[in-house]
Design a protein around this motif. Structure first.
Motif, short mmCIF file in Angstrom:
data_model
loop_
_atom_site.label_atom_id
_atom_site.label_comp_id
_atom_site.label_asym_id
_atom_site.label_seq_id
_atom_site.Cartn_x
_atom_site.Cartn_y
_atom_site.Cartn_z
N GLY A 47 82.85 24.45 89.38
CA GLY A 47 82.26 25.19 88.26
C GLY A 47 81.09 26.03 88.74
N SER A 48 80.79 27.07 88.02
CA SER A 48 79.65 27.90 88.37
C SER A 48 78.37 27.10 88.13
CB SER A 48 79.63 29.17 87.51
OG SER A 48 79.32 28.84 86.17
N PRO A 49 77.28 27.49 88.78
CA PRO A 49 76.02 26.79 88.53
C PRO A 49 75.63 26.81 87.05
CG PRO A 49 75.84 28.13 90.51
CD PRO A 49 77.16 28.45 89.87
N ALA A 50 75.91 27.92 86.37
CA ALA A 50 75.58 28.01 84.94
C ALA A 50 76.46 27.06 84.12
CB ALA A 50 75.75 29.44 84.43
N ALA A 51 77.73 26.93 84.49
CA ALA A 51 78.63 26.02 83.78
C ALA A 51 78.19 24.57 84.00
CB ALA A 51 80.07 26.21 84.25
N ILE A 52 77.84 24.23 85.23
CA ILE A 52 77.37 22.88 85.54
C ILE A 52 76.09 22.59 84.76
CG2 ILE A 52 76.48 21.36 87.35
CD1 ILE A 52 79.47 21.76 87.64
N ALA A 53 75.18 23.56 84.72
CA ALA A 53 73.91 23.38 84.00
C ALA A 53 74.16 23.16 82.51
CB ALA A 53 72.99 24.58 84.22
N ALA A 54 75.08 23.94 81.93
CA ALA A 54 75.39 23.79 80.51
C ALA A 54 76.04 22.43 80.26
CB ALA A 54 76.31 24.92 80.03
N ALA A 55 76.93 22.03 81.16
CA ALA A 55 77.58 20.73 81.02
C ALA A 55 76.54 19.60 81.08
CB ALA A 55 78.64 20.54 82.10
N LYS A 56 75.60 19.71 82.00
CA LYS A 56 74.55 18.69 82.11
C LYS A 56 73.69 18.67 80.86
CE LYS A 56 74.24 18.21 87.09
NZ LYS A 56 73.39 18.27 88.29
N GLU A 57 73.45 19.83 80.27
CA GLU A 57 72.66 19.88 79.03
C GLU A 57 73.40 19.18 77.89
OE1 GLU A 57 70.19 23.04 76.22
OE2 GLU A 57 71.26 23.80 77.97
N LYS A 95 78.50 27.01 77.03
CA LYS A 95 77.31 27.59 76.41
C LYS A 95 77.43 27.55 74.88
CE LYS A 95 76.02 30.58 80.27
NZ LYS A 95 75.92 31.94 80.76
N ASP A 96 78.64 27.81 74.38
CA ASP A 96 78.87 27.74 72.93
C ASP A 96 78.70 26.31 72.42
OD1 ASP A 96 79.41 30.47 72.96
OD2 ASP A 96 81.59 30.22 72.81
N LEU A 97 79.14 25.32 73.21
CA LEU A 97 78.96 23.93 72.82
C LEU A 97 77.48 23.56 72.78
CD1 LEU A 97 81.90 22.20 74.72
CD2 LEU A 97 81.52 22.21 72.25
N VAL A 98 76.71 24.05 73.74
CA VAL A 98 75.27 23.80 73.74
C VAL A 98 74.67 24.36 72.45
CG1 VAL A 98 73.06 24.40 74.82
CG2 VAL A 98 75.00 23.66 76.24
N THR A 99 75.06 25.58 72.11
CA THR A 99 74.56 26.21 70.89
C THR A 99 74.97 25.38 69.67
OG1 THR A 99 74.67 28.40 71.90
CG2 THR A 99 74.63 28.32 69.49
#
Length: 180
Positions: free
Chosen positions: A42-52, A125-129
């Protein structure tokens, strides 16, 4: 929230038991299990969103005690066939737990990779939102209780259904002239 932590603790214990079973079977020289399916990176942004997302869901509570639980279970397993080493194994368990402390974070990292494998970066990102929205917050707060009640319902249903199955087994065996 307390019930959610209990559910997650139980899940963590189950994870520990499962991992110990793998550990014990490896010690018994069982055939190597099939390799786990590989995950796309996964991209770093995807991993970061998943961790969030995992942080919002307090997923770390599921595996917070994984290392000490696996160390304890491994020690108990080794004690069964090495009773004369109880003192040493107790001492070694403390050393091993200390040496491996923090490794449970690998589970969180792996879970984030799984999420990044299953969802696109934008979906994450949508899930985080969503989870930050009022409905998402309600889901985070209410879902543990709903899961607890669902599990209770499933257990009750299974108990009642097993009685039906048992009765049918007995009826079919009676037709064959055998009482059980």
């Amino acid at each position: 929230m307390t019930s959610f932590v209990r559910i997650l603790s139980a899940a963590g214990l189950a994870l520990g038991v499962a991992l110990t079973a793998v550990s014990v079977s490896a010690q018994q020289k069982a055939p190597a299990p099939a390799a786990a399916p590989s995950l796309k990176e996964g991209s770093p942004a995807a991993i970061a969103a998943a961790k969030e997302i995992l942080k919002m869901k307090n997923a770390s509570a599921m595996y917070a005690n994984a290392v000490p639980n696996i160390v304890l279970q491994t020690k108990e397993s080794l004690l069964q066939s090495n009773l004369n080493y109880q003192k040493d194994l107790n001492e070694v368990a403390t050393i091993v737990a200390k040496n491996l402390a923090g490794r449970e974070q690998e589970i969180g990292d792996g879970m984030a990779k799984v999420y990044a494998n299953e969802f696109t970066e934008q979906e994450l990102k949508d899930l985080v939102t969503f989870y930050k929205s009022p409905l998402g917050q309600k889901l985070l707060a209410s879902e543990p209780r709903a899961i607890q009640f669902s599990m209770s319902y499933m257990n009750q249903w299974a108990q009642q259904f097993s009685e039906i199955v048992n009765a049918q087994f007995r009826a079919e065996m009676r037709k064959r002239g055998k009482e059980i």
